[in-house]
Design an enzyme around this catalytic site. Structure first.
Site, mmCIF file in Angstrom:
data_model
loop_
_atom_site.group_PDB
_atom_site.id
_atom_site.type_symbol
_atom_site.label_atom_id
_atom_site.label_comp_id
_atom_site.label_asym_id
_atom_site.label_seq_id
_atom_site.Cartn_x
_atom_site.Cartn_y
_atom_site.Cartn_z
ATOM 1 N N CYS A 105 4.568 0.911 4.868
ATOM 2 C CA CYS A 105 4.886 2.227 4.321
ATOM 3 C C CYS A 105 5.540 3.124 5.386
ATOM 4 C CB CYS A 105 3.637 2.858 3.709
ATOM 5 S SG CYS A 105 4.023 4.294 2.696
ATOM 6 N N HIS A 207 1.757 -1.000 -0.046
ATOM 7 C CA HIS A 207 0.490 -0.993 0.712
ATOM 8 C C HIS A 207 -0.288 -2.286 0.480
ATOM 9 C CE1 HIS A 207 0.137 3.025 2.553
ATOM 10 N NE2 HIS A 207 1.028 3.342 1.635
ATOM 11 N N GLU A 209 -2.592 -3.622 2.166
ATOM 12 C CA GLU A 209 -4.019 -3.544 2.510
ATOM 13 C C GLU A 209 -4.875 -3.110 1.322
ATOM 14 O OE1 GLU A 209 -1.823 -1.289 3.196
ATOM 15 O OE2 GLU A 209 -2.736 0.680 2.841
#
Ligand code: MN
Length: 235
Positions: A105, A207, A209
């Protein structure tokens, strides 16, 4: 020995704390890496990299437009001079040292700016609102992304059509020299870049994660980062 993975943190918050969403840490741990948090201390970028085998440039707020000859937008948020300075210095030094890096990001945007690219200051003003890249006011939201099949990114993910979590206000406008665009959203937004002249450097606008715990494709980004540090002779 387990590789040490440095993860940049958010800047000091309004209560004087440095923070980082825990998902970055747990994704690195699942990959077998040892996470170390790197707070914004711009004068020590090089020393931080002495300590770690690989780096995650984490998400966060907007980059000050002065770093890419951009314009201040009224909806810019989270701008922090120390974090900008540290991460831009890290970006230069990471590439000089050829250290394995996963940029997420804001991290993708930092790499692009550091190498001479520019950003769209307010993405909906350019691509409209057909695709939401974040859920108002500032929450993650999934949207489709198509990956270039011949890319390194596709080889790592093992898939070319994704619906990962998106959570960004800005995006790449002009791609820095030497970067290949390897993923786009249906509205044309650049969603990933890679550098063919670096041994292992991937940058994604989404993202990974946030869904890595339940989505093996997203976890593979962290697994591959840790594996790349081993190939380069982890400390
Ligand atoms: Mn997006």
């Amino acid at each position: 020995m387990a590789p040490i993975i440095g993860i940049t943190t958010y800047p000091r918050d309004d209560r004087g704390r440095f923070t980082l969403p825990a998902e970055y840490v747990t994704a690195v741990q699942r990959a077998g890496g040892v996470p170390v948090l790197i707070p914004p201390a711009p004068e020590h970028a090089s020393r931080y990299l002495d300590l770690v085998d690989g780096v995650v440039l984490a998400g966060g707020g907007d980059i000050a437009p002065q770093h890419y000859r951009g314009n201040v937008h009224e909806l810019n948020y989270g701008v922090d001079a120390d974090r900008d300075a540290l991460e831009i210095a890290l970006a230069h030094e990471l590439m000089r040292r050829r250290q394995p890096t996963l940029a997420i990001c804001r991290g993708l945007q930092v790499l692009n700016v550091a190498q001479g690219g520019t950003l769209i200051e307010h993405l909906p003003a350019v691509v409209g609102d057909r695709i939401a890249h974040r859920k108002p006011p500032r929450d993650p939201v999934p949207h489709p992304i198509a990956i270039e099949p011949a890319s390194r990114l596709a080889a790592v993910l093992g898939v070319t059509d994704l619906q990962p979590m998106s959570w960004h206000h800005q995006a790449i406008r002009d791609v820095a020299p030497g970067f290949n665009v390897v993923a786009r959203a249906p509205d044309g937004t650049i969603e990933a870049v890679e550098l063919p002249n670096q041994p292992w450097l991937l940058a994604v606008q989404w993202h990974p994660e946030l869904t890595a715990q339940q989505d093996p494709a997203q976890q593979r980004l962290f697994d591959a980062l840790v594996a790349a540090t081993k190939h380069q002779g982890a400390k």
